[in-house]
Design an enzyme around this catalytic site. Structure first.
Site, mmCIF file in Angstrom:
data_model
loop_
_atom_site.group_PDB
_atom_site.id
_atom_site.type_symbol
_atom_site.label_atom_id
_atom_site.label_comp_id
_atom_site.label_asym_id
_atom_site.label_seq_id
_atom_site.Cartn_x
_atom_site.Cartn_y
_atom_site.Cartn_z
ATOM 1 N N SER A 140 20.956 30.328 -67.582
ATOM 2 C CA SER A 140 19.592 29.937 -67.920
ATOM 3 C C SER A 140 18.680 30.498 -66.828
ATOM 4 O O SER A 140 18.800 30.121 -65.658
ATOM 5 C CB SER A 140 19.509 28.413 -67.983
ATOM 6 O OG SER A 140 18.179 28.020 -68.205
ATOM 7 N N ALA A 141 17.764 31.388 -67.220
ATOM 8 C CA ALA A 141 16.999 32.168 -66.236
ATOM 9 C C ALA A 141 16.175 31.316 -65.276
ATOM 10 O O ALA A 141 16.019 31.665 -64.112
ATOM 11 C CB ALA A 141 16.093 33.161 -66.966
ATOM 12 N N HIS A 142 15.654 30.175 -65.771
ATOM 13 C CA HIS A 142 14.737 29.422 -64.901
ATOM 14 C C HIS A 142 15.449 28.696 -63.760
ATOM 15 O O HIS A 142 14.804 28.136 -62.873
ATOM 16 C CB HIS A 142 13.873 28.453 -65.718
ATOM 17 C CG HIS A 142 14.570 27.252 -66.275
ATOM 18 N ND1 HIS A 142 14.331 25.984 -65.802
ATOM 19 C CD2 HIS A 142 15.489 27.109 -67.251
ATOM 20 C CE1 HIS A 142 15.062 25.121 -66.484
ATOM 21 N NE2 HIS A 142 15.774 25.771 -67.375
ATOM 22 N N THR A 186 13.259 36.893 -83.713
ATOM 23 C CA THR A 186 12.749 37.941 -82.819
ATOM 24 C C THR A 186 13.018 37.550 -81.366
ATOM 25 O O THR A 186 12.785 36.417 -80.969
ATOM 26 C CB THR A 186 11.237 38.154 -83.065
ATOM 27 O OG1 THR A 186 11.084 38.515 -84.442
ATOM 28 C CG2 THR A 186 10.673 39.250 -82.178
ATOM 29 N N ASN A 214 25.189 19.250 -62.152
ATOM 30 C CA ASN A 214 23.771 19.386 -61.829
ATOM 31 C C ASN A 214 23.205 18.191 -61.068
ATOM 32 O O ASN A 214 22.175 18.285 -60.424
ATOM 33 C CB ASN A 214 22.953 19.606 -63.107
ATOM 34 C CG ASN A 214 23.284 18.607 -64.181
ATOM 35 O OD1 ASN A 214 24.432 18.523 -64.632
ATOM 36 N ND2 ASN A 214 22.314 17.825 -64.594
ATOM 37 N N CYS A 251 22.404 2.473 -63.084
ATOM 38 C CA CYS A 251 22.098 1.390 -64.008
ATOM 39 C C CYS A 251 21.171 1.943 -65.078
ATOM 40 O O CYS A 251 20.008 2.231 -64.828
ATOM 41 C CB CYS A 251 21.411 0.281 -63.221
ATOM 42 S SG CYS A 251 20.596 -0.899 -64.251
ATOM 43 N N GLN A 289 24.298 25.843 -63.596
ATOM 44 C CA GLN A 289 23.885 25.589 -62.205
ATOM 45 C C GLN A 289 24.451 26.590 -61.211
ATOM 46 O O GLN A 289 23.949 26.683 -60.092
ATOM 47 C CB GLN A 289 24.259 24.158 -61.783
ATOM 48 C CG GLN A 289 23.399 23.085 -62.421
ATOM 49 C CD GLN A 289 21.933 23.104 -61.955
ATOM 50 O OE1 GLN A 289 21.596 23.632 -60.898
ATOM 51 N NE2 GLN A 289 21.044 22.545 -62.757
ATOM 52 N N THR A 343 20.844 25.259 -72.946
ATOM 53 C CA THR A 343 21.193 24.271 -73.974
ATOM 54 C C THR A 343 21.659 24.967 -75.254
ATOM 55 O O THR A 343 22.698 24.605 -75.825
ATOM 56 C CB THR A 343 19.966 23.369 -74.278
ATOM 57 O OG1 THR A 343 19.579 22.720 -73.062
ATOM 58 C CG2 THR A 343 20.281 22.338 -75.339
HETATM 59 N N1 PLP Z 1 23.590 22.623 -68.270
HETATM 60 C C1 PLP Z 1 23.309 22.245 -67.024
HETATM 61 C C2 PLP Z 1 24.418 21.945 -66.077
HETATM 62 C C3 PLP Z 1 21.977 22.124 -66.606
HETATM 63 O O1 PLP Z 1 21.709 21.719 -65.361
HETATM 64 C C4 PLP Z 1 20.947 22.416 -67.527
HETATM 65 C C5 PLP Z 1 19.537 22.252 -67.157
HETATM 66 O O2 PLP Z 1 19.195 21.409 -66.336
HETATM 67 C C6 PLP Z 1 21.300 22.841 -68.826
HETATM 68 C C7 PLP Z 1 22.632 22.928 -69.152
HETATM 69 C C8 PLP Z 1 20.252 23.165 -69.832
HETATM 70 O O3 PLP Z 1 19.634 24.408 -69.571
HETATM 71 P P1 PLP Z 1 18.226 24.789 -70.219
HETATM 72 O O4 PLP Z 1 17.176 24.059 -69.454
HETATM 73 O O5 PLP Z 1 18.101 26.267 -70.034
HETATM 74 O O6 PLP Z 1 18.273 24.429 -71.658
#
Ligand code: PLP
Length: 380
Positions: free
Chosen positions: A198-200, A236, A150, A328, A178, A71
């Site tokens: 995004s590492a997770h 940091t 996503n 919806c 993704q 994000t």
């Molecule tokens: N963009 C996409 C396409 C995502 O699927 C996600 C997370 O689901 C993000 C951005 C946001 O990533 P983060 O969770 O690292 O902020």
């Protein structure tokens, strides 16, 4: 059996990744900005992590900036390129993640840019002739288009989009959250000015990501503060997060082909089971088309029934974790702007299965069986 099929939301941390992170929580605690020995050893580890990420993406370490996640990286690319470069126009799609969509809409509301949305069909396939038309009519433009969606997994042809942007001298940002760790991005071939990770999403830790920022496009930082990240992001560093991110990406690249084949076979298995067992099932977007969708995501559309509202709850009771989404936005299911933009029938239920290297065929069979049995029990 407890089954986790929500890997597009987040993935479990790899043990191998945790093991390289742990010493940076306990033993190597120096502040990387400190010039003494405790600081220097941590600084060296961060720079090694940066080189690892840069090498995997075939770019220079000077173009990799660590952030708090996808994000923040998306926000930085969009807000800072618009403000630093004086861009007046953004071209995007209605199918982007909120990290992009809400950022673009914020800039529009503040009168900083005008926004054009690219046409797409009911499967989410973008009209690239429309992109050319829009670019021909507008200069000083940022194009922000994700690599893979996503929710529905549709893959966009970022190579072609990058080439178009280059030929019109537009700035191109792609939200690659993704696909990072699931596709090999080669930044010498891809004409993007910004991509993100995004590492997770690839078995690394939560709360850490990165921005690739093309060195030929100089932008100002999003977060003001100290001189960290070569003056591009004050604060940091999330040291153990960064160490974990680099290790997770290294593993993802190392084992990618093996994992891709495994995950695609799980997805195919789920498609076949549902097609065979569940009358009226269909798949949103290009979800069921192997070379047009992300192999980790399957978006299932289920026939209207009295069960629609309770679907995710019932799967959860059966210890199956998945994501939902409804076209919806006022429904009991969480509204999905993506399914709404595709114009899917709001009476149908939607389930997003998203797979990882850790899932097994037995888990797929169990989840499919539970879902099929739930529909069999519905009174006619
Ligand atoms: N963009 C996409 C396409 C995502 O699927 C996600 C997370 O689901 C993000 C951005 C946001 O990533 P983060 O969770 O690292 O902020």
């Amino acid at each position: 059996m407890r089954v986790y099929l929500d890997n597009a939301a987040t993935t479990p941390l790899d043990k191998e990744v945790f093991e390289v992170m742990a010493p940076y929580m306990l033993e190597h605690y120096g502040n990387p900005s400190s010039i003494h020995g405790h600081g220097r050893e941590v600084r060296a580890a961060i720079e090694k992590a940066r080189r690892t990420v840069a090498n995997l993406l075939n770019t220079s370490p000077a173009e990799i900036f660590f952030t708090s996640g996808g994000t923040e990286a998306d926000n930085a690319a969009i807000v800072c390129s618009v403000r630093t470069l004086g861009l007046k126009h953004i071209i995007t799609t209605r199918l982007e993640h909120h990290a992009v969509l809400h950022t673009v809409q914020m800039l529009e509301k503040r009168g900083e840019v005008q926004v054009s949305y690219l046409r797409h069909d009911e499967r989410g396939v973008l009209d690239l002739d429309h992109l050319k038309e829009l670019l021909a009519q507008n200069s000083q433009t940022l194009v922000t288009i994700m690599h893979a969606n996503n929710e529905i997994g549709t893959l966009n042809d970022v190579e072609a989009i990058g080439d178009i942007c280059k030929s019109f001298h537009a700035i191109f940002h792609s939200d690659t959250v993704q696909t990072m760790g699931h596709f090999k991005h080669d930044l010498q071939k891809l004409h993007t000015n910004f991509i993100v990770g995004s590492a997770h999403k690839f078995h690394g830790p939560k709360g850490v990501g990165f921005l690739y920022s093309d060195a030929s496009v100089k932008i100002q930082p999003l977060i003001q503060g100290g001189a960290q990240e070569r003056n591009m992001r004050g604060g940091t560093e999330n040291v153990y997060g960064i160490i974990g991110l680099a290790k997770a990406l290294e593993i993802a690249y190392r084992d990618m082909e093996e994992h891709r084949l495994h995950i695609q076979s799980l997805k195919d298995r789920m498609i076949h089971k549902l097609r065979d067992g569940l009358e009226g099932v269909s798949f949103n977007g290009m979800s069921a088309v192997a070379d047009k969708s992300l192999y980790t995501v399957l978006s299932v559309s289920l026939p209207p029934s009295s069960m629609t509202e309770m679907l995710l709850f019932n799967l959860d009771i059966n210890k199956i974790s998945v994501s939902g989404g409804s076209a919806c936005s006022s429904g009991a299911n969480a509204g999905s702007h993506v399914l709404e933009a595709l114009g899917v029938d709001p009476d149908r239920a939607n389930v997003r299965f998203s797979f990882s290297k850790l899932n097994t065929p037995e888990e797929i069979d169990y989840a499919a069986e539970v879902l099929i049995n739930m529909y069999k029990k519905i009174p006619a």
